[in-house]
Enzyme design. Structure first.
Site, PDB file in Angstrom:
ATOM      1  N   GLU A  75       0.803  -1.277  -0.128  1.00  0.00           N
ATOM      2  CA  GLU A  75       0.058  -0.066   0.154  1.00  0.00           C
ATOM      3  C   GLU A  75       0.646   1.286  -0.060  1.00  0.00           C
ATOM      4  OE1 GLU A  75      -2.810  -0.330   3.094  1.00  0.00           O
ATOM      5  OE2 GLU A  75      -3.647  -2.057   2.398  1.00  0.00           O
ATOM      6  N   ASN A 118       1.941  -5.294  -3.280  1.00  0.00           N
ATOM      7  CA  ASN A 118       0.691  -5.454  -2.719  1.00  0.00           C
ATOM      8  C   ASN A 118      -0.086  -4.158  -2.494  1.00  0.00           C
ATOM      9  OD1 ASN A 118      -1.437  -7.566  -2.257  1.00  0.00           O
ATOM     10  ND2 ASN A 118      -1.298  -6.901  -0.183  1.00  0.00           N
ATOM     11  N   HIS A 120     -10.680  -5.751  -2.519  1.00  0.00           N
ATOM     12  CA  HIS A 120     -11.555  -5.612  -1.557  1.00  0.00           C
ATOM     13  C   HIS A 120     -12.831  -4.724  -2.440  1.00  0.00           C
ATOM     14  CE1 HIS A 120      -9.226  -6.794   1.812  1.00  0.00           C
ATOM     15  NE2 HIS A 120      -8.488  -5.966   1.315  1.00  0.00           N
ATOM     16  N   GLU A 149      -6.238 -10.686  -1.556  1.00  0.00           N
ATOM     17  CA  GLU A 149      -7.112 -10.394  -0.228  1.00  0.00           C
ATOM     18  C   GLU A 149      -8.750 -10.199  -0.539  1.00  0.00           C
ATOM     19  OE1 GLU A 149      -5.675  -7.114   2.157  1.00  0.00           O
ATOM     20  OE2 GLU A 149      -3.589  -7.660   1.679  1.00  0.00           O
ATOM     21  N   ASP A 190     -12.399 -10.148  -0.997  1.00  0.00           N
ATOM     22  CA  ASP A 190     -13.604 -10.043  -0.426  1.00  0.00           C
ATOM     23  C   ASP A 190     -14.603  -9.340  -1.102  1.00  0.00           C
ATOM     24  OD1 ASP A 190     -12.741  -7.652   0.833  1.00  0.00           O
ATOM     25  OD2 ASP A 190     -12.885  -8.546   2.679  1.00  0.00           O
TER      26      ASP A 190
END
Ligand SMILES: [Zn+2]
Length: 680
Positions: free
Chosen positions: A171, A213, A250, A279, A281
């Site tokens: 990030e 990432n 996300h 990650e 979701d």
């Protein structure tokens, strides 16, 4: 909970900002069109990990150490997933709570659980502006830079050999329209902090893939996506060691799966890196959520270098944003509609014929955009080093050319065959390693012809390449070589391993190889074997692949063959004369990568129909079976013997057959499994 709250707050801006909810339906349609859909789903896997493994991919989840005592949670984890990421336990605040005082207890619980179950581990994360320990938050300048690099080095070294891929930096790019870096204490140490972290990670664990990432990098038109893309492009052009890009993924109604997701993944992959969804979701429920999950899976399957998908938790109640019910299992551990759509998408995509593409371009090796180099090992085979050398090359996904001495092949014909069986090329290096130019023409011919015969007899094939000992040649020797159809091969780089070069010096020599070049090394030195992982990492970072040596030019070129499968291609055991009828089990290796292979067993009924069967697959320690499909497995206490029974009834007409499959993590051992079957 405070940790997940920190993470959630960091992303709230991202979720609120998007205005693209209207394109959800269109997005799914486009992704469906882009995905590879082929007929046969008869061999479909029945778990997420198994279905992904059929196309050489993984399906993972984030795991929290404090949930490893929850039997429902662990049951789903062990059954469904073959890759594990520590949700918080390997972040900076967890692993270095006080400066230079490291704490790996909870990280180890997760890593050990995964590895004991034959699962791989993504390391998350080495350097990040968030979830820093208190002592680091107050640092700046050179002191902070050095502390960060020390952290990267210590943690990556501690877990060396146990991590498939590290999120080295997390990030680092800003949200919004700038496309630039995020302001942070790490960024203020200088713009090169990210590449410094990657170099430190590579030095600490040369075999782990190194990823950048980030979140909100899914939409190709976002400034943030473009910023990260330019960084990766720059890193690749300057040889900064980066192997992969993680897309956190996300999503929710305000930030849906973008219509161009496949384009984003493909464009990054085209830079010469793997892409991974790290990650995932998606908030929501029912068929809307299921369709969005399907779209993400299809986007990954459509990109050869999309090597796997990780969801950020198991049950909705395990999620960092549980009120959004964003995962594949409900709070009780039941499969949701989203689970079924993911499994079906994996099975539809996984029947694509991956054997040709993934065998020749394994997902864990570099693309070969910068060309090919020739790795050569002279003076073997050698009873004390050849096997270890071959294992090291196989583990690193490298192929090489072995210039053998005829007299040593005669002593060790099995090792010459093992070289060939391991996918290596075998050349002639004279019978007794003389100074050839001091010999008569007939003596030269004798040295060469005897060696041709010994190698032909050991491997089934006569060499086409000849390397004169000491690189000494003349016109007489060249004419003798020509009589035997041999191409003379010298080298462009001398590793000096014969002259007591250290492993670091051998690695350094290999780092100077250019497209077409050939490096001289020897089968007989531990230093040479130890250099292999770092040579592999260096070549991959430069877009170079290990190639074969051309018989027309003596230079390295792309291989014109696929490496042979591990050990014997097929092994068969027949069980007959039983009351229930007879059956035959046949094994073959269908795919292989640097760290694992897929195997398939065909069970065939004999002259009469059978109503059931039981097959046994025995692997060699430290191998572990990490996934199976199209059968119901059970295990003995050693974990090396898998008993497979059919899913449903095992009816097979006379002469009819069925297959099941599995993935074996080699852990350095490449022996093929042995198989047998019985009725019932
Ligand atoms: Zn030699």
């Amino acid at each position: 909970m405070s940790r997940t709250a920190v993470t959630a707050a960091g992303r709230s801006e991202a979720r609120g900002r998007s205005r693209r909810a209207a394109v959800v339906v269109g997005a799914i349609g486009l992704l469906s069109a882009a995905a590879v859909v082929l007929p046969n789903v008869a061999t479909a896997g029945t778990t997420l990990g198994a279905s992904a493994a059929e196309s050489g991919r993984y399906f993972g989840t984030a795991v929290a150490a404090n949930k490893l005592s929850d039997s429902t949670y662990v049951g789903i984890l062990n059954r469904e997933f073959d890759m594990v990421t520590a949700e918080n336990e390997m972040k900076m605040d967890a692993t270095e709570p006080n400066q230079n005082q490291f704490s790996f207890g909870n990280g180890d619980r997760i890593v050990n659980h995964a590895r004991n179950q034959g699962k791989r581990v993504r390391g998350h994360a080495l350097a990040w502006h968030s979830q820093q320990p208190g002592w680091m938050q107050n640092m700046s300048g050179t002191a902070l830079r050095n502390a960060m690099l020390n952290h990267v080095t210590q943690v990556a070294t501690y877990y060396k050999g146990k991590i498939y891929a590290w999120d080295v930096v997390n990030e680092a790019y800003a949200d919004g329209s700038s496309g630039g870096r995020r302001d942070s204490n790490l960024q203020r140490t200088g713009n090169d902090w990210i590449e410094a972290a990657f170099r430190a990670a590579r030095a600490a664990d040369p075999n782990a893939k190194l990823c950048y990432n980030d979140y909100n990098t899914d939409n190709w038109s976002h400034a943030k996506t473009q910023g990260v893309y330019r960084m990766v492009q720059d890193f690749k052009s300057r040889g900064v060691p980066i192997d992969c890009v993680g897309f956190q993924a996300h999503f929710n109604s305000g930030n849906p799966v973008p219509s161009n997701y496949h384009t984003t993944l493909q464009n990054f992959a085209d830079l010469g890196v793997d892409v991974q969804i790290t990650e995932l979701d998606i908030e929501g429920s029912g068929s809307t959520q299921a369709q969005q999950y399907q779209g993400v899976v299809q986007a990954c399957l459509a990109v050869t270098r999309c090597t796997g998908i990780t969801v950020w938790g198991i049950r909705d109640s395990d999620s960092w944003r549980s009120s959004g019910t964003p995962l594949l299992f409900d709070g009780s551990g039941n499969k949701k509609a989203a689970y079924t759509s993911v499994l079906n998408a994996l099975n539809a995509g996984s029947t694509a014929p991956p054997s040709t593409t993934t065998t020749t371009t394994p997902p864990n090796t570099s693309d070969c955009r910068a060309g090919y180099v020739g790795l050569t090992y002279d003076d073997g085979p050698n009873g004390s080093t050849t096997t270890q050398l071959l294992n090291a090359l196989r583990s690193a996904g490298l192929r090489a050319t072995f210039f053998n001495q005829g007299n040593r092949v005669q002593q060790n014909p099995g090792l010459a065959k093992a070289q060939r069986d391991a996918g290596m090329w075998v050349g002639n290096h004279s019978w007794s390693h003389p100074h050839m130019t001091q010999l008569s023409q007939s003596q030269m011919a004798s040295e060469i012809s005897q060696t041709q015969q010994a190698i032909q007899s050991a491997t089934g094939e006569a060499p086409k390449l000849f390397r004169p000992p000491y690189g000494e040649t003349n016109s007489t020797l060249k004419s003798v070589e020509a009589q035997y159809g041999l191409t003379e091969v010298l080298w462009s780089v001398d590793s000096q391993d014969w002259n007591n070069a250290s492993t670091a010096q051998i690695v350094q020599a290999a780092s100077t190889l250019q497209n077409g070049g050939v490096i001289l090394m020897h089968d007989g030195y531990q230093t040479t074997i130890n250099a292999i992982p770092q040579i592999a990492a260096n070549l991959a970072s430069r877009g170079l692949c290990a190639g074969m040596i051309s018989t027309s030019t003596g230079q390295a070129v792309a291989p014109n063959d696929n490496p042979p499968t591990t050990g014997p291609t097929t092994t068969t055991t027949t069980t007959s004369q039983q009351p229930g009828g007879s059956c035959t089990a046949t094994y073959r290796t269908t795919q292989q990568w640097g760290d694992r292979f897929n195997g398939e067993v065909t069970v065939r009924a004999g002259a009469s129909a059978i109503t059931s069967w039981t097959a046994t697959v025995t692997v060699t320690s430290p191998q572990k079976v990490s996934a199976t499909w199209n059968g119901t497995p059970s295990w003995d206490s050693s974990g090396n013997v898998m008993t497979m029974k059919p899913n449903g009834n095992g009816n097979l007409a006379a002469g009819a057959s069925t297959t099941f499959g599995f993935t074996v993590m080699t852990n350095g051992q490449w022996a093929a499994p042995t198989v047998s079957c019985r009725t019932p």
